[in-house]
Design a protein around this motif. Structure first.
Motif, short mmCIF file in Angstrom:
data_model
loop_
_atom_site.label_atom_id
_atom_site.label_comp_id
_atom_site.label_asym_id
_atom_site.label_seq_id
_atom_site.Cartn_x
_atom_site.Cartn_y
_atom_site.Cartn_z
N ALA A 109 12.12 -0.84 -20.14
CA ALA A 109 11.59 -0.13 -21.21
C ALA A 109 10.71 0.96 -21.02
CB ALA A 109 10.58 -1.43 -21.84
N ARG A 110 10.67 1.84 -21.89
CA ARG A 110 9.83 2.81 -21.84
C ARG A 110 8.42 2.62 -21.70
NH1 ARG A 110 9.88 5.84 -27.17
NH2 ARG A 110 11.80 6.42 -26.72
N PHE A 111 7.77 3.43 -20.56
CA PHE A 111 6.33 3.30 -20.26
C PHE A 111 6.50 2.11 -19.26
CE2 PHE A 111 5.49 4.87 -24.44
CZ PHE A 111 5.52 6.14 -24.14
N SER A 112 7.67 1.87 -18.46
CA SER A 112 7.45 0.83 -17.15
C SER A 112 7.17 1.36 -16.03
CB SER A 112 8.90 0.06 -17.34
OG SER A 112 9.34 -0.70 -18.21
N PHE A 113 7.24 0.30 -14.96
CA PHE A 113 7.13 0.77 -13.60
C PHE A 113 7.89 1.87 -12.95
CE2 PHE A 113 6.56 -1.05 -9.13
CZ PHE A 113 5.53 -0.13 -8.38
N ILE A 114 7.36 2.97 -12.42
CA ILE A 114 8.05 4.02 -12.15
C ILE A 114 9.16 3.78 -11.14
CG2 ILE A 114 6.63 4.90 -10.37
CD1 ILE A 114 8.67 7.01 -12.59
N VAL A 115 8.99 2.76 -10.28
CA VAL A 115 9.81 2.33 -9.46
C VAL A 115 11.36 1.80 -9.95
CG1 VAL A 115 10.25 0.37 -7.49
CG2 VAL A 115 8.29 1.64 -7.44
N GLU A 129 16.35 4.01 -20.35
CA GLU A 129 14.94 3.46 -21.05
C GLU A 129 15.13 3.19 -22.51
OE1 GLU A 129 11.49 6.02 -19.17
OE2 GLU A 129 12.14 6.49 -21.03
N ALA A 130 14.81 2.01 -22.64
CA ALA A 130 14.60 1.36 -24.22
C ALA A 130 13.41 1.74 -24.88
CB ALA A 130 15.02 -0.29 -24.23
N LEU A 155 11.94 -5.82 -15.96
CA LEU A 155 10.91 -6.39 -17.02
C LEU A 155 9.48 -6.65 -16.34
CD1 LEU A 155 9.91 -7.03 -19.97
CD2 LEU A 155 10.22 -9.49 -19.47
N ALA A 156 8.56 -5.73 -16.40
CA ALA A 156 7.07 -5.97 -15.75
C ALA A 156 6.35 -6.86 -16.88
CB ALA A 156 6.59 -4.77 -15.39
N ASN A 157 5.76 -7.99 -16.26
CA ASN A 157 5.12 -8.77 -17.28
C ASN A 157 3.96 -9.55 -16.56
OD1 ASN A 157 5.03 -9.49 -19.81
ND2 ASN A 157 5.57 -11.56 -19.69
N PRO A 158 2.71 -9.07 -16.87
CA PRO A 158 2.30 -7.84 -17.44
C PRO A 158 2.72 -6.58 -17.04
CG PRO A 158 0.39 -9.40 -17.09
CD PRO A 158 1.68 -9.85 -16.18
N ASN A 159 2.84 -5.60 -17.93
CA ASN A 159 3.47 -4.24 -17.56
C ASN A 159 2.60 -3.47 -17.03
OD1 ASN A 159 5.68 -2.45 -18.09
ND2 ASN A 159 4.59 -1.45 -19.39
N ASN A 160 2.94 -2.76 -15.96
CA ASN A 160 2.46 -1.39 -15.59
C ASN A 160 3.20 -0.10 -15.59
OD1 ASN A 160 0.68 0.17 -13.57
ND2 ASN A 160 2.31 -0.33 -11.99
N PRO A 161 2.55 0.77 -16.48
CA PRO A 161 1.07 1.14 -16.54
C PRO A 161 0.41 0.78 -17.91
CG PRO A 161 2.25 3.01 -17.04
CD PRO A 161 3.12 2.00 -16.87
N THR A 162 0.91 -0.14 -18.85
CA THR A 162 0.26 -0.32 -20.04
C THR A 162 -0.41 -1.59 -20.21
OG1 THR A 162 2.07 -1.54 -20.91
CG2 THR A 162 2.41 0.87 -21.09
N GLY A 163 -0.46 -2.62 -19.50
CA GLY A 163 -1.08 -3.84 -19.26
C GLY A 163 -0.53 -4.88 -20.37
N HIS A 331 -3.71 9.44 -13.97
CA HIS A 331 -3.03 10.27 -15.00
C HIS A 331 -1.63 10.37 -14.74
CE1 HIS A 331 -2.77 14.16 -17.52
NE2 HIS A 331 -2.66 13.20 -18.21
N LEU A 332 -0.88 9.92 -15.88
CA LEU A 332 0.74 9.70 -15.63
C LEU A 332 1.45 10.52 -16.61
CD1 LEU A 332 0.48 5.84 -15.44
CD2 LEU A 332 1.04 7.20 -13.57
N PRO A 333 1.23 11.91 -16.64
CA PRO A 333 1.98 12.92 -17.41
C PRO A 333 3.68 12.41 -17.32
CG PRO A 333 1.05 14.02 -15.92
CD PRO A 333 0.38 12.73 -15.83
N GLY A 334 3.90 12.28 -15.87
CA GLY A 334 5.50 12.17 -15.29
C GLY A 334 5.98 10.85 -15.92
N GLN A 335 5.36 10.07 -16.62
CA GLN A 335 5.99 8.83 -17.31
C GLN A 335 5.49 8.75 -18.81
OE1 GLN A 335 4.12 5.90 -13.97
NE2 GLN A 335 5.28 4.65 -15.38
N GLY A 336 5.54 10.28 -19.33
CA GLY A 336 5.41 10.24 -20.66
C GLY A 336 4.01 9.84 -21.26
#
Length: 365
Positions: A109-115, A129-130, A155-163, A331-336
């Motif tokens: 998903a968009r805004f998921s863990f950069i790894v 990215e979905a 799938l990160a759950n809870p998700n990083n970096p959004t929680g 700050h995560l501009p590289g992840q949108g």
């Protein structure tokens, strides 16, 4: 240089992982709330285990036998279905490497863990990215992005970096909608922060199906980030694949001992969870009180809060104000997310001070 070794094109597309900062632009040390570390440190028992001498000349147990047995005891899993790694990062990379390659797709998903993007590109696969739904994972978007080339879904759950968090029913619906030959990797790095009854069912899915892998880490609630220890569980053939390609001595002697001691001190885990969730709720309320200034927090089930700056105060200005006040956040501009700051939950005093700094900056903007 024409006669020099040439980097593979898929490796050349990787942007190296950038860790959270701990110093200001002037080199001053800042309180580090940029890496989601446990402000309580680690269990005293784990600390004592780290203090016990171990010969650095001896290789560690390559199979982490005692550690896998303890993980199995705590979580009710056959140790044969567990593999340990250098943090869960190694295992996430191995999952992509073992089941995807050039011509394949790795979905998340968009805004998921950069790894996840790095893991896909590292093995020559195409990262996909979905679309999200208000910064949260959208199961329908993920399923709609599956093609005949999809081999791994992260799938990160809870998700990083959004929680953000997907409940059990949504995880089950995602799994049910995937082809049987697609590997679903449920990254539960922050799983221990969930309250009782909030289990997303990932471990049960991994125990019941051939295409589900669950990863966890000792870096977050256990406070052992510096020791780099993670683990994964899934069907026998999945564990076999990861064992074939992991580093042969990938978890150190000290790491194995500290992780075992940490697992035996579940009271520390419970206290870390309780204190985090209390401070998380207080800080979320403080951000909500600044909503008239354009600040908005994404509801989080982890040990951090993603704060969006949608008014006059920008994320860049807030980042600078916090650094001036002595705090490093992410700050995560590289992840949108140029308009957001991911702020780790620290001590009560730290969170009060951060809220005060943000309010002052918002009122002055």
């Amino acid at each position: 240089m024409a006669d020099a070794p040439k980097m593979k094109p898929w490796i050349e597309k990787i942007h190296a992982y950038v860790p959270g900062k701990s110093k200001g632009a002037d080199g001053r040390e800042l309180a580090k709330l940029s890496a989601n570390e446990n402000p309580l440190g680690c269990s005293p028992d784990a600390l004592a285990a780290l203090a016990e001498p171990a010969s650095p000349a001896r290789y560690p147990d390559p199979d982490a036998t005692a550690l896998r047995a303890k993980i199995g005891e705590v979580h009710g899993i056959d140790p044969k279905l567990i593999v340990c790694g250098t943090g869960s990062d190694e295992l996430l990379n191995l999952a992509a490497q073992g089941f995807a390659g050039p011509g394949d797709e790795v979905l998340y998903a968009r805004f998921s863990f950069i790894v996840y993007e790095i893991a896909a590109r590292r093995c020559g696969a195409t990262p996909v990215e979905a679309p999200d739904r208000d910064y949260a994972t959208d199961v329908d978007s993920l399923l709609g992005a599956v093609t005949e080339r999809t081999r791994v879904v992260f799938l990160a759950n809870p998700n990083n970096p959004t929680g953000t968090f997907l409940p059990r029913g949504e995880i089950e619906r995602l799994h049910a909608g995937l082809p049987a030959d697609v590997l679903l990797v449920v990254d539960q790095a922050y799983g221990e922060y969930l309250e009782e009854g909030e289990d997303d069912g990932g471990l049960a899915l991994a125990a019941a199906h051939d295409n589900v892998l669950v990863t966890r880490t000792f870096s977050k609630i256990y406070g052992l980030a510096g020791e780099r220890i993670g683990w994964a569980t899934g069907a026998p053939h999945l564990i076999d694949a990861l064992n074939r390609i992991r580093g042969p001595f990938n978890v150190t002697n000290s790491g194995q001992k500290a992780a075992i001691a940490g697992l035996e001190d579940q009271a520390f885990v419970a206290r870390s969870r309780e204190e985090n969730n209390r401070e998380l709720a207080r800080f979320a309320d403080a951000i909500a009180a600044m909503g008239n200034h354009g600040l908005r927090a994404i509801p989080s089930k982890a040990n951090f809060l993603l704060v969006l700056f949608e008014g006059k105060l920008t994320a860049q200005a807030a980042l600078a104000a916090l650094a001036e006040g002595g705090y490093a956040v992410r700050h995560l501009p590289g992840q949108g997310l140029p308009h957001g700051l991911r702020i780790t939950i620290g001590t009560s005093g730290q969170m009060d001070e951060i809220a005060a700094i943000l309010r002052k900056a918002a009122e002055a903007a």
